[in-house]
Design an enzyme around this catalytic site. Sequence first.
Site, short mmCIF file in Angstrom:
data_model
loop_
_atom_site.label_atom_id
_atom_site.label_comp_id
_atom_site.label_asym_id
_atom_site.label_seq_id
_atom_site.Cartn_x
_atom_site.Cartn_y
_atom_site.Cartn_z
N ARG A 1 0.86 -1.19 0.00
CA ARG A 1 0.00 0.00 0.00
C ARG A 1 0.89 1.23 0.00
NH1 ARG A 1 -2.33 -1.22 5.61
NH2 ARG A 1 -0.31 -2.21 5.59
N GLU A 2 0.51 2.24 -0.76
CA GLU A 2 1.25 3.49 -0.71
C GLU A 2 1.17 4.03 0.71
OE1 GLU A 2 0.04 6.25 -3.74
OE2 GLU A 2 0.17 4.71 -5.27
N CYS B 1 -5.00 2.08 -7.99
CA CYS B 1 -5.09 0.62 -8.11
C CYS B 1 -6.51 0.10 -8.18
CB CYS B 1 -4.36 -0.03 -6.94
SG CYS B 1 -2.66 0.53 -6.84
C1 UGA Z 1 -4.02 -1.03 -2.69
C2 UGA Z 1 -3.96 -2.38 -1.94
O1 UGA Z 1 -4.37 -2.19 -0.58
C3 UGA Z 1 -2.56 -2.97 -1.98
O2 UGA Z 1 -2.55 -4.25 -1.37
C4 UGA Z 1 -2.12 -3.10 -3.45
O3 UGA Z 1 -0.78 -3.57 -3.55
C5 UGA Z 1 -2.20 -1.74 -4.12
O4 UGA Z 1 -3.55 -1.25 -4.03
C6 UGA Z 1 -1.78 -1.90 -5.56
O5 UGA Z 1 -2.44 -2.65 -6.29
O6 UGA Z 1 -0.73 -1.37 -5.95
P1 UGA Z 1 -3.35 1.49 -2.12
O7 UGA Z 1 -4.12 1.84 -3.35
O8 UGA Z 1 -2.00 2.06 -1.92
O9 UGA Z 1 -3.19 -0.11 -2.01
O10 UGA Z 1 -4.23 1.99 -0.89
P2 UGA Z 1 -5.21 1.34 0.18
O11 UGA Z 1 -4.63 1.52 1.52
O12 UGA Z 1 -5.64 -0.01 -0.21
O13 UGA Z 1 -6.46 2.33 0.06
C7 UGA Z 1 -7.20 2.43 -1.13
C8 UGA Z 1 -8.35 3.38 -0.97
O14 UGA Z 1 -9.37 2.79 -0.16
C9 UGA Z 1 -8.01 4.70 -0.28
O15 UGA Z 1 -8.65 5.75 -0.97
C10 UGA Z 1 -8.57 4.55 1.12
O16 UGA Z 1 -8.93 5.77 1.69
C11 UGA Z 1 -9.80 3.69 0.83
N1 UGA Z 1 -10.27 2.91 1.98
C12 UGA Z 1 -9.46 1.97 2.55
C13 UGA Z 1 -11.56 3.08 2.46
O17 UGA Z 1 -12.32 3.94 1.94
N2 UGA Z 1 -12.00 2.32 3.49
C14 UGA Z 1 -11.21 1.39 4.07
O18 UGA Z 1 -11.69 0.71 5.01
C15 UGA Z 1 -9.91 1.19 3.60
#
Ligand code: UGA
Length: 454
Positions: free
Chosen positions: A159-160, A283
């Site tokens: 995750r970023e 992603c």
């Molecule tokens: C995501 C995946 O979590 C990673 O495992 C994967 O490697 C990555 O995509 C990728 O394919 O490169 P990332 O996009 O960096 O990682 O961020 P996340 O932490 O997953 O969050 C994604 C979005 O979901 C964010 O906008 C966050 O605010 C939102 N989110 C997350 C929610 O709205 N609710 C939640 O409970 C969790």
Amino acid sequence: MKVCVIGTGYVGLTTGVSLAFLGHEVTCVDLDQAKVDMLRGGKCPIYEPGMEDLLAEAAQNLTFTTSYAEAVPGADVVFVAVQTPSAEDGSPDLRYLRRAAESVAQSLNHDFTVVVNKSTVPIGSGNWVDAILRDSFVQREDRPEGVEFAVASNPEFLREGNAIADTLYPDRIVIGSDNPRSLEVLNRLYRPIINQTFTPPSFLPRPEDANAVPLVSTDLASAELIKYAANAFLALKISYANEIGQLAAKVGADITEVARGMGLDQRIGSRFLQPGVGWGGSCFGKDTKALIATASEYNLDMPIVKAAREVNSRQRAIAVERLQDELRILKGRKIGLLGLAFKPNTDDLRDAPALDIANSLIARGARVKLHDPVATGRFRIEQPELAAYLSETIDDVFADCDAVVLVTEWAQYLELDWSKFVGLMRTPILLDGRHVLDADRMRRLGYRYVAVSG
Ligand code: UGA
């Protein structure tokens, strides 16, 4: 082992620096000279906590270059981590991957090299890259004898904002190849992580619950599908929480309590159930779209994944509707948005909910004030037409505002002295876009607290 990494974006850079930190000899290639110069100087071109510290700790094993010819020869493993942006129809644009594969083939000279797809690539890309490598290799006039290579898939789950911890202390490592020797090479490469035998970086101690890391060693197509299936599942888990959140708002339930009560069931798990304005970033949107596009090549519909996308875009619209419900008229209103990056701890603005919300408010005649603790530099470059709405200070966001929306839950915002700002507002409407603020406390302080779901 000798490792080459092509592409120094989030995935490539984290992979290269982490493997160098573990003691492998790593050369990272990027065609962007300015980026290479920065990295040579120990500076990180992306905002990622800890990356510059790890660069410093790994420096003796790490080289940066723009030349494939300097990096590929002799490498046991070549990671390809170039960007795969979405094409018009939702399928990933594989131009950069093709070019990287052709260039790698020009420099292969080792008795055995594993070429690894590390970017998120469509299912079947392993075969496709293998064919490009073989075609380009046989066309080489200087083709050396005794050179073998094979393609593997090793999807990235970082995750970023958490990239280094996710790489050094992952939940699992997935490697896929139809060639057993490649699996053996990658198993050896990752052994320090799998067995957790490395000395942790000084700034990132090993979590107390870190155990040996499970290795999923499988065929190419399965490894490729695992990545998409995992990201789509996380995306739909969030969308599910958001869909239930909308019903919770109607029946007068508290979605935060509902999500907690659901998540404590170990079969469900509490993570990625946080409701709000929904997911953004490079992603989830791209990968769910690509999964639907791949399925359609096989005449297969993906209704669940489609619904997750629809619910997600609806959440952004609902945030604006909530403001309209409170203010009745949006025209001429001044509305502050706290947080522009798609999530905290990154300056990445790709598919950030704040952008849609800001544009929608502007289209409805509102005046917006935008703030982010880290992403404003990148925002000015990538969103020049919105840059005029940026506020330098939090005071400026609240001053004379009709409503403020917490869009991205940066720690800086959670730790604000909220009592200081309520008096600056014209009407103290506070829309919690992430369900992270204490509603009772905010109301006691004088805010008219509303959340996206309720
Ligand atoms: C995501 C995946 O979590 C990673 O495992 C994967 O490697 C990555 O995509 C990728 O394919 O490169 P990332 O996009 O960096 O990682 O961020 P996340 O932490 O997953 O969050 C994604 C979005 O979901 C964010 O906008 C966050 O605010 C939102 N989110 C997350 C929610 O709205 N609710 C939640 O409970 C969790």
